[in-house]
Design an enzyme around this catalytic site. Structure first.
Site, mmCIF file in Angstrom:
data_model
loop_
_atom_site.group_PDB
_atom_site.id
_atom_site.type_symbol
_atom_site.label_atom_id
_atom_site.label_comp_id
_atom_site.label_asym_id
_atom_site.label_seq_id
_atom_site.Cartn_x
_atom_site.Cartn_y
_atom_site.Cartn_z
ATOM 1 N N ARG A 1 0.864 -1.193 0.000
ATOM 2 C CA ARG A 1 0.000 0.000 0.000
ATOM 3 C C ARG A 1 0.898 1.239 0.000
ATOM 4 O O ARG A 1 1.932 1.250 0.667
ATOM 5 C CB ARG A 1 -0.944 0.015 1.222
ATOM 6 C CG ARG A 1 -1.950 -1.128 1.226
ATOM 7 C CD ARG A 1 -2.946 -0.991 2.364
ATOM 8 N NE ARG A 1 -3.914 0.084 2.108
ATOM 9 C CZ ARG A 1 -4.748 0.555 3.036
ATOM 10 N NH1 ARG A 1 -4.697 0.089 4.279
ATOM 11 N NH2 ARG A 1 -5.606 1.523 2.745
ATOM 12 N N ASP B 1 -2.205 9.091 7.868
ATOM 13 C CA ASP B 1 -1.320 8.087 7.265
ATOM 14 C C ASP B 1 0.010 8.683 6.883
ATOM 15 O O ASP B 1 0.977 7.957 6.632
ATOM 16 C CB ASP B 1 -2.020 7.467 6.050
ATOM 17 C CG ASP B 1 -3.227 6.675 6.488
ATOM 18 O OD1 ASP B 1 -4.279 7.291 6.782
ATOM 19 O OD2 ASP B 1 -3.124 5.446 6.599
HETATM 20 C C1 LIG Z 1 -4.021 5.305 13.307
HETATM 21 S S1 LIG Z 1 -4.131 6.119 11.828
HETATM 22 C C2 LIG Z 1 -5.079 5.017 10.867
HETATM 23 C C3 LIG Z 1 -5.410 5.633 9.521
HETATM 24 O O1 LIG Z 1 -5.372 4.595 8.540
HETATM 25 C C4 LIG Z 1 -6.657 4.494 7.971
HETATM 26 O O2 LIG Z 1 -6.617 4.109 6.620
HETATM 27 P P1 LIG Z 1 -6.872 2.537 6.238
HETATM 28 O O3 LIG Z 1 -8.016 2.076 7.069
HETATM 29 O O4 LIG Z 1 -7.162 2.590 4.744
HETATM 30 O O5 LIG Z 1 -5.568 1.843 6.540
HETATM 31 C C5 LIG Z 1 -7.232 5.885 8.109
HETATM 32 O O6 LIG Z 1 -6.670 6.769 7.163
HETATM 33 C C6 LIG Z 1 -6.802 6.208 9.512
HETATM 34 O O7 LIG Z 1 -6.843 7.544 9.855
#
Ligand SMILES: CSC[C@H]1O[C@H](OP(=O)(O)O)[C@H](O)[C@@H]1O
Length: 353
Positions: A96, A244
């Site tokens: 990713r 992120d």
């Molecule tokens: C602890 S920050 C997690 C952050 O990651 C999530 O994205 P994903 O679920 O696609 O990995 C989302 O952006 C969150 O804020």
């Protein structure tokens, strides 16, 4: 009592154990744990969002590197392991593109190998598992510190809105933005949490609501389109999100829908806080324009589980993240302290930490 669930757990002796990974795609209906023994399984888990959340992705990748070294050590000498791990780093880094923790963790594991030249193969494997465990436990400790610092910013009886999932499931087991919410709840400062469902992947509805209910944190699930209404009604004292990737000027990438919340906060005079461990800061990238935005499948938009909610063949856009400019960010809450504008010099001070 805190019941935050860590998304990965090492089980058994180092030489015979395996990595348990909770399948977050099945929550809240089912708690199913995969048992992983290879880096390829870990990579698939990250790519397919079995595990997700920036810090959690980094922790999983670190264990993936350690698992790879364990397999290589069966037949290879130390120097050959170091050489062959290059393919492992590359494979994991392609899972990713947006969460910088993935690349931060891989680089930290690579540095550990380079700094352990005196170790033979078995000792190197043990050292890598030790480093993966350190990344895991440091993240949880950082979450706890961040939680306390963020909770101090909230008023008594705070009504907070959050987006996506930033709890134990996205980290080493406590949370970033949801960690602040947990800490505020534990301190008796929190009246309520508005939980954005977070279309299309529904991390809010499926994961954040699940974590809040397990911890008996008062929450109300809303659709993303309701956030503006509740802000206008004076029902939101602060918005707290995770991220992120934070870049050098304080721009942040987070789950799609975050930028809209920041604009709404500006309009309504509501603080917009970003919770970010230092491991999520990309000091090399200078502005949000440099952040790669993951594009995910059309099916994740057109289907909920196996149920189609759009006509077959419809054209779909699915950027999984968006970028919020630093001008809309009230403060970035890290485990090293609360960072306010001007972000570039103030974030740079964290580089040495
Ligand atoms: C602890 S920050 C997690 C952050 O990651 C999530 O994205 P994903 O679920 O696609 O990995 C989302 O952006 C969150 O804020």
């Amino acid at each position: 009592m805190e019941t935050a669930v860590a998304p990965v757990q090492w089980v058994g002796a180092l030489d015979r154990g395996h990595l348990k990974m909770l399948d977050q795609r099945l929550l809240p209906a089912e708690e199913h744990w995969h048992e992983m023994s290879t880096y390829a399984e870990v990579a698939d888990g990250i790519r397919d969002m079995v595990i997700r959340g920036a810090p959690a992705i980094g922790i999983a990748a670190a264990y993936g590197v350690a698992l790879a070294a364990r397999v290589l050590a069966v037949e290879a000498e130390r120097d050959e392991i170091e050489e062959k791990l290059e393919d492992v780093y590359d494979h994991l880094s392609k899972t990713r593109p947006t969460a910088v923790n993935l690349f931060w963790a891989i680089e930290r594991m690579k540095r550990t190998v380079a700094e352990s030249s005196e170790l033979d193969a078995p000792a190197l494997v043990a050292r890598l598992f030790e480093e993966a465990e350190a990344i895991f436990t440091e993240d949880r400790d950082n979450n706890l510190r961040m939680g306390r610092l963020g909770a101090d910013l909230l008023p008594e009886g705070a009504k907070v809105l959050t987006h996506c999932n930033t709890g134990g499931l996205a980290t080493g087991g406590y949370g970033t933005a949801l960690g602040i919410i947990r800490a505020a709840h534990a301190a008796g400062k929190l009246e309520h949490v508005w939980v954005d469902e977070t279309r299309p992947y529904l991390q809010g509805a499926r994961l954040t609501a699940w974590e809040c209910m397990k911890d008996e944190i008062p929450c109300t699930l809303i659709t993303d389109s309701m956030a503006a209404h509740f802000m206008k009604e004076g029902e939101v004292d602060a918005v707290i999100v995770g991220t992120d990737r934070v870049v050098a000027n304080g721009d942040i990438a987070n789950k799609i829908g975050t930028y809209g919340l920041a604009v709404l906060c500006k309009h309504h005079g509501i603080p917009f806080y970003v919770a970010a461990p230092v491991s999520t800061i990309d000091f090399e990238a200078q502005s949000g324009d440099e952040i790669p935005i993951e594009q995910r499948s059309a099916r994740e938009v057109t289907h909920i589980k196996e149920q189609a909610i759009a006509p077959e063949g419809v054209q779909v856009a699915h950027p999984a993240f968006d970028v919020t400019p630093n001008t809309l960010v009230t403060a970035i809450i890290t485990e090293e302290g609360v960072v306010e504008a001007p972000y570039r010099p103030n974030l740079a001070k964290l580089r040495e930490s």
